[in-house]
Design a protein around this motif. Structure first.
Motif, PDB file in Angstrom:
ATOM      1  N   SER A 135       1.106  -1.268   0.086  1.00  0.00           N
ATOM      2  CA  SER A 135      -0.150   0.007  -0.149  1.00  0.00           C
ATOM      3  C   SER A 135       0.920   1.237  -0.017  1.00  0.00           C
ATOM      4  O   SER A 135       1.940   1.210   0.372  1.00  0.00           O
ATOM      5  N   ARG A 136       0.430   2.386  -0.309  1.00  0.00           N
ATOM      6  CA  ARG A 136       0.856   3.630  -0.253  1.00  0.00           C
ATOM      7  C   ARG A 136       1.519   4.111   1.078  1.00  0.00           C
ATOM      8  O   ARG A 136       2.781   4.483   1.401  1.00  0.00           O
ATOM      9  N   GLU A 137       0.737   3.593   1.975  1.00  0.00           N
ATOM     10  CA  GLU A 137       1.119   3.904   3.441  1.00  0.00           C
ATOM     11  C   GLU A 137       2.562   3.125   3.838  1.00  0.00           C
ATOM     12  O   GLU A 137       3.296   3.336   4.402  1.00  0.00           O
ATOM     13  N   GLN A 138       2.387   1.900   3.670  1.00  0.00           N
ATOM     14  CA  GLN A 138       3.342   0.897   3.650  1.00  0.00           C
ATOM     15  C   GLN A 138       4.648   1.286   3.205  1.00  0.00           C
ATOM     16  O   GLN A 138       5.917   1.491   3.418  1.00  0.00           O
ATOM     17  N   LEU A 139       4.476   1.682   1.645  1.00  0.00           N
ATOM     18  CA  LEU A 139       5.763   2.413   0.856  1.00  0.00           C
ATOM     19  C   LEU A 139       6.291   3.330   1.537  1.00  0.00           C
ATOM     20  O   LEU A 139       7.689   3.452   1.866  1.00  0.00           O
ATOM     21  N   LEU A 140       5.685   4.374   2.121  1.00  0.00           N
ATOM     22  CA  LEU A 140       5.968   5.594   2.800  1.00  0.00           C
ATOM     23  C   LEU A 140       6.773   5.305   4.135  1.00  0.00           C
ATOM     24  O   LEU A 140       7.437   6.243   4.623  1.00  0.00           O
ATOM     25  N   ASP A 141       6.476   4.262   4.522  1.00  0.00           N
ATOM     26  CA  ASP A 141       6.957   3.647   6.024  1.00  0.00           C
ATOM     27  C   ASP A 141       8.326   2.922   5.837  1.00  0.00           C
ATOM     28  O   ASP A 141       8.814   2.606   6.769  1.00  0.00           O
ATOM     29  N   ILE A 142       8.815   2.807   4.663  1.00  0.00           N
ATOM     30  CA  ILE A 142      10.143   2.126   4.340  1.00  0.00           C
ATOM     31  C   ILE A 142      11.134   3.136   4.705  1.00  0.00           C
ATOM     32  O   ILE A 142      11.277   4.036   3.988  1.00  0.00           O
ATOM     33  N   GLY A 143      12.159   2.870   5.689  1.00  0.00           N
ATOM     34  CA  GLY A 143      12.957   3.958   6.360  1.00  0.00           C
ATOM     35  C   GLY A 143      14.052   4.150   5.282  1.00  0.00           C
ATOM     36  O   GLY A 143      14.539   5.360   5.206  1.00  0.00           O
ATOM     37  N   PHE A 144      14.674   3.318   4.603  1.00  0.00           N
ATOM     38  CA  PHE A 144      15.623   3.597   3.768  1.00  0.00           C
ATOM     39  C   PHE A 144      15.646   4.371   2.509  1.00  0.00           C
ATOM     40  O   PHE A 144      16.360   5.035   1.744  1.00  0.00           O
ATOM     41  N   LEU A 145      14.035   4.431   2.267  1.00  0.00           N
ATOM     42  CA  LEU A 145      13.778   5.025   1.145  1.00  0.00           C
ATOM     43  C   LEU A 145      13.941   6.733   1.307  1.00  0.00           C
ATOM     44  O   LEU A 145      13.793   7.865   0.443  1.00  0.00           O
ATOM     45  N   ARG A 146      14.180   6.952   2.419  1.00  0.00           N
ATOM     46  CA  ARG A 146      14.137   8.645   2.774  1.00  0.00           C
ATOM     47  C   ARG A 146      15.773   9.244   2.970  1.00  0.00           C
ATOM     48  O   ARG A 146      16.116  10.296   2.943  1.00  0.00           O
ATOM     49  N   GLU A 147      16.649   7.961   2.542  1.00  0.00           N
ATOM     50  CA  GLU A 147      17.919   8.296   2.479  1.00  0.00           C
ATOM     51  C   GLU A 147      18.356   8.071   1.089  1.00  0.00           C
ATOM     52  O   GLU A 147      18.959   7.170   0.793  1.00  0.00           O
ATOM     53  N   SER A 148      18.119   8.923   0.123  1.00  0.00           N
ATOM     54  CA  SER A 148      18.172   8.832  -1.565  1.00  0.00           C
ATOM     55  C   SER A 148      19.609   8.495  -1.823  1.00  0.00           C
ATOM     56  O   SER A 148      19.621   7.621  -2.819  1.00  0.00           O
ATOM     57  N   GLU A 153      22.197   7.499  -0.228  1.00  0.00           N
ATOM     58  CA  GLU A 153      22.641   6.025   0.407  1.00  0.00           C
ATOM     59  C   GLU A 153      21.933   4.806  -0.380  1.00  0.00           C
ATOM     60  O   GLU A 153      22.507   3.916  -0.640  1.00  0.00           O
ATOM     61  N   LEU A 154      20.652   5.280  -0.577  1.00  0.00           N
ATOM     62  CA  LEU A 154      19.970   4.131  -1.375  1.00  0.00           C
ATOM     63  C   LEU A 154      20.371   4.054  -2.859  1.00  0.00           C
ATOM     64  O   LEU A 154      20.677   2.827  -3.135  1.00  0.00           O
ATOM     65  N   ARG A 155      20.839   5.079  -3.617  1.00  0.00           N
ATOM     66  CA  ARG A 155      21.082   4.740  -4.803  1.00  0.00           C
ATOM     67  C   ARG A 155      22.708   4.294  -4.734  1.00  0.00           C
ATOM     68  O   ARG A 155      22.794   3.330  -5.827  1.00  0.00           O
ATOM     69  N   SER A 156      23.541   4.563  -3.856  1.00  0.00           N
ATOM     70  CA  SER A 156      24.764   3.977  -3.801  1.00  0.00           C
ATOM     71  C   SER A 156      24.514   2.356  -3.460  1.00  0.00           C
ATOM     72  O   SER A 156      25.272   1.640  -4.063  1.00  0.00           O
ATOM     73  N   TRP A 157      23.742   2.010  -2.438  1.00  0.00           N
ATOM     74  CA  TRP A 157      23.596   0.711  -2.130  1.00  0.00           C
ATOM     75  C   TRP A 157      23.063  -0.175  -3.419  1.00  0.00           C
ATOM     76  O   TRP A 157      23.389  -1.158  -3.743  1.00  0.00           O
ATOM     77  N   PHE A 197      23.493  -4.073  -7.236  1.00  0.00           N
ATOM     78  CA  PHE A 197      22.909  -5.226  -7.622  1.00  0.00           C
ATOM     79  C   PHE A 197      22.619  -5.177  -9.033  1.00  0.00           C
ATOM     80  O   PHE A 197      22.920  -4.248  -9.888  1.00  0.00           O
ATOM     81  N   ASP A 198      21.924  -6.264  -9.449  1.00  0.00           N
ATOM     82  CA  ASP A 198      21.604  -6.471 -11.009  1.00  0.00           C
ATOM     83  C   ASP A 198      20.398  -5.513 -11.344  1.00  0.00           C
ATOM     84  O   ASP A 198      19.843  -4.768 -10.614  1.00  0.00           O
ATOM     85  N   ALA A 199      20.327  -5.339 -12.713  1.00  0.00           N
ATOM     86  CA  ALA A 199      19.324  -4.452 -13.185  1.00  0.00           C
ATOM     87  C   ALA A 199      17.835  -4.872 -12.608  1.00  0.00           C
ATOM     88  O   ALA A 199      17.154  -3.831 -12.324  1.00  0.00           O
ATOM     89  N   ARG A 200      17.653  -6.071 -12.408  1.00  0.00           N
ATOM     90  CA  ARG A 200      16.402  -6.321 -11.993  1.00  0.00           C
ATOM     91  C   ARG A 200      15.765  -5.804 -10.634  1.00  0.00           C
ATOM     92  O   ARG A 200      14.779  -5.109 -10.512  1.00  0.00           O
ATOM     93  N   ILE A 201      16.874  -5.770  -9.790  1.00  0.00           N
ATOM     94  CA  ILE A 201      16.705  -5.037  -8.297  1.00  0.00           C
ATOM     95  C   ILE A 201      16.692  -3.510  -8.377  1.00  0.00           C
ATOM     96  O   ILE A 201      16.100  -2.821  -7.846  1.00  0.00           O
ATOM     97  N   ARG A 202      17.628  -3.051  -9.593  1.00  0.00           N
ATOM     98  CA  ARG A 202      17.851  -1.712  -9.600  1.00  0.00           C
ATOM     99  C   ARG A 202      16.436  -1.223 -10.278  1.00  0.00           C
ATOM    100  O   ARG A 202      16.052  -0.154  -9.639  1.00  0.00           O
ATOM    101  N   SER A 203      15.817  -1.809 -11.064  1.00  0.00           N
ATOM    102  CA  SER A 203      14.578  -1.426 -11.615  1.00  0.00           C
ATOM    103  C   SER A 203      13.426  -1.389 -10.452  1.00  0.00           C
ATOM    104  O   SER A 203      12.718  -0.588 -10.492  1.00  0.00           O
ATOM    105  N   LYS A 204      13.645  -2.526  -9.376  1.00  0.00           N
ATOM    106  CA  LYS A 204      12.541  -2.421  -8.602  1.00  0.00           C
ATOM    107  C   LYS A 204      12.640  -1.158  -7.488  1.00  0.00           C
ATOM    108  O   LYS A 204      11.756  -0.679  -7.339  1.00  0.00           O
TER     109      LYS A 204
END
Length: 525
Positions: free
Chosen positions: A495-508, A510-514, A518-525
């Motif tokens: 759900s949208r609420e669950q998505l916005l509750d994921i902590g690492f998405l707030r650290e753009s 660090e997220l991009r570096s992390w 990974f492979d293209a499938r994970i990067r796409s996700k």
């Protein structure tokens, strides 16, 4: 009899045809009041008690006060019965082996219970007190010290009468009416007419009574046992010191100590548990050194058996585990060796039930568990054999992700050496991701785990951050939880609420570096 305040009263009444006026008959009574502790200090020599010297008259002109005595006066012709005289007396009174055991049991049970013992001897009434005293010599010689100091008796009564503090009463012939409801539940020995009532026992399970009868002709051995038993009873509850069951146990232990090994091999778990019970009192290792050595000798035999590949019963394993609390300081390493060999034998012989029971015993004893796993994890070859399959099973048994974190954290706190085991860390990570995959709300579950791990690391008392490698372990679990969200989360069910509750998405950044790792499938996700 013994008073409620601890004194012992020993008395005698004799008939006199005329009292001091010379006009009527009377009874002259003389009592000694023995102070508290007298029976415990000198009562082991029961002959002094039974051979006390009494006055049969007193001149009132000497005054109403009697002098305090330094000790109990004893008659010069005091009886000291030989073994032959003991057996002759029992034969004269029609007391065979069974009746003797019944009588001894009744006397002991009466001291620790409420039933009274009434005895009718087949002797003329004028001999009753004399023969009663002779029989008391035999009974006292077959009683442990604690019971001797408590037993109350009356050597003559016209008919049964319950008196406080009197356990055993000799009644004249014809005075015991077997239909009397006032005594129908008591122990009744109508030896003049034959029947013994209310003393029905399983004669195959009376080790103390068997021992007492077998050694009637060997009073030195009986006294050696009583000294042994008195020492072993030190520190036990008062009721235990006068219980028949306690002397059954101690009699068995005494005979094993004397070389009757078959009594141990018949029921080793029961014997070990019994010894431990008596070693549970403070200072028992030194105060009851004889019993402690008996346990250690048996432990050596059990260790030899597992060295030969035997798989012991759980009762034996548990007794050896419990000895760790008695003297783990000196014997902890040998107990650990016993557990290593026992579990290894059980696993190699497909006795999973025994292996799991042994592991459960270790878990219930934190100090022994720490010593055991410290040895296993620092010994080549043992981690793969005795630790890794066990910890994998334990982690799999955790019901939720929170339970998994709690269990893994407790292992690190109690056994920091597990952080040196790569298999443990990897299992904790994979099992955490597995548990999270079963949660109905995985995002919320991950956030809860994050908070739990933070608390676990920062705990001021036992925080993992205070253990070398502990913070790295926490980081690994945090990473595993985030990786679960990134790789395994079903976006179609998010759900949208669950998505916005994921902590690492707030650290753009660090997220991009992390994610770039990974492979293209994970990067796409």
């Amino acid at each position: 009899f013994r008073t409620e305040t601890g004194e012992t009263v020993l008395g005698r009444s004799v008939y006199q045809p005329a009292d001091f006026t010379g006009l009527r008959s009377a009874f002259f009574t003389h009592n000694y009041v023995l102070p508290p502790g007298w029976m415990e200090q000198t009562g082991t020599d029961y002959r002094r008690l039974l051979n006390a010297q009494f006055a049969d008259h007193y001149d009132i002109e000497l005054g109403p006060d009697l002098p305090e005595l330094g000790d109990l006066p004893v008659a010069k012709d005091g009886q000291n019965m030989t073994a032959a005289e003991v057996m002759a007396l029992l034969e004269e009174l029609h007391i065979d082996e069974k009746v003797f055991k019944q009588l001894l049991f009744a006397a002991m049970s009466s001291v620790s219970g409420k039933k009274k013992v009434y005895i009718v001897l087949d002797v003329p009434v004028e001999q009753l007190s004399v023969k009663a005293r002779e029989l008391l010599h035999v009974l006292y010689g077959s009683l442990p010290y604690a019971l001797r100091s408590e037993l109350g008796f009356l050597t003559y009564a016209k008919e049964p009468q319950s008196k406080k503090g009197i356990h055993l009463t000799f009644v004249e012939k014809g005075g015991l009416r077997l239909g009397d409801r006032s005594v129908e539940k008591d122990y009744l020995f109508e030896l003049a007419a034959g029947p013994v009532i209310n003393v029905d026992l399983d004669w195959s399970k009376q080790p103390y009574l068997d021992f007492a009868w077998a050694n009637l002709r060997n009073p030195e051995r009986l006294e050696d046992f009583y000294a042994f038993a008195d020492q072993m009873m030190e520190g036990m509850e008062p009721i235990r010191r006068i219980s028949v069951a306690g002397y059954h146990e101690l009699c068995m232990l005494y005979q094993i100590d004397q070389g009757r090994e078959e009594l141990y091999t018949a029921q080793p778990g029961t014997v070990l548990r019994c010894i431990l019970d008596y070693l549970s009192t403070p200072g028992a290792v030194h105060a009851k050194a004889r019993l402690n050595q008996l346990f250690l000798t048996r432990f050596d035999k059990e260790l030899d058996r597992v060295k030969l590949g035997e798989v012991p019963g759980t009762d034996i394993i548990e007794s050896i585990k419990d000895y760790y609390a008695v003297d783990g300081k000196n014997f902890g390493l040998r107990i650990v060796e016993y557990f290593i060999r026992t579990i290894n034998n059980a696993l190699s012989q497909q006795r999973e039930d025994i292996a799991q029971a042994a592991y459960g015993m270790l878990e219930s004893t934190p100090a022994l568990s720490r010593t055991f796993f410290a040895r296993v994890l620092s010994s080549p070859g043992l981690p793969a054999l005795l630790f890794e399959p066990y910890i994998e099973n334990r982690l799999k048994q955790a019901a939720t992700a929170s339970d998994l974190v709690e269990l893994a954290g407790a292992w690190v706190q109690n056994h920091p050496i597990v952080l040196e085991n790569a298999v443990f860390t990897k299992l904790a990570e994979t099992q955490l991701m597995d548990k999270l995959g079963r949660e109905s709300d995985p995002v919320r579950a991950v956030n809860a785990v994050m908070d739990q791990l933070d608390d676990l690391e920062r705990d001021p008392g036992r925080g993992l951050g205070q253990i070398e490698g502990g913070s790295r372990f926490v980081d690994r679990l945090v990473y595993a939880a985030n990786l679960f969200l990134l790789k395994d989360l079903d976006l179609e069910r998010l759900s949208r609420e669950q998505l916005l509750d994921i902590g690492f998405l707030r650290e753009s950044k660090e997220l991009r570096s992390w994610v770039s790792r990974f492979d293209a499938r994970i990067r796409s996700k």
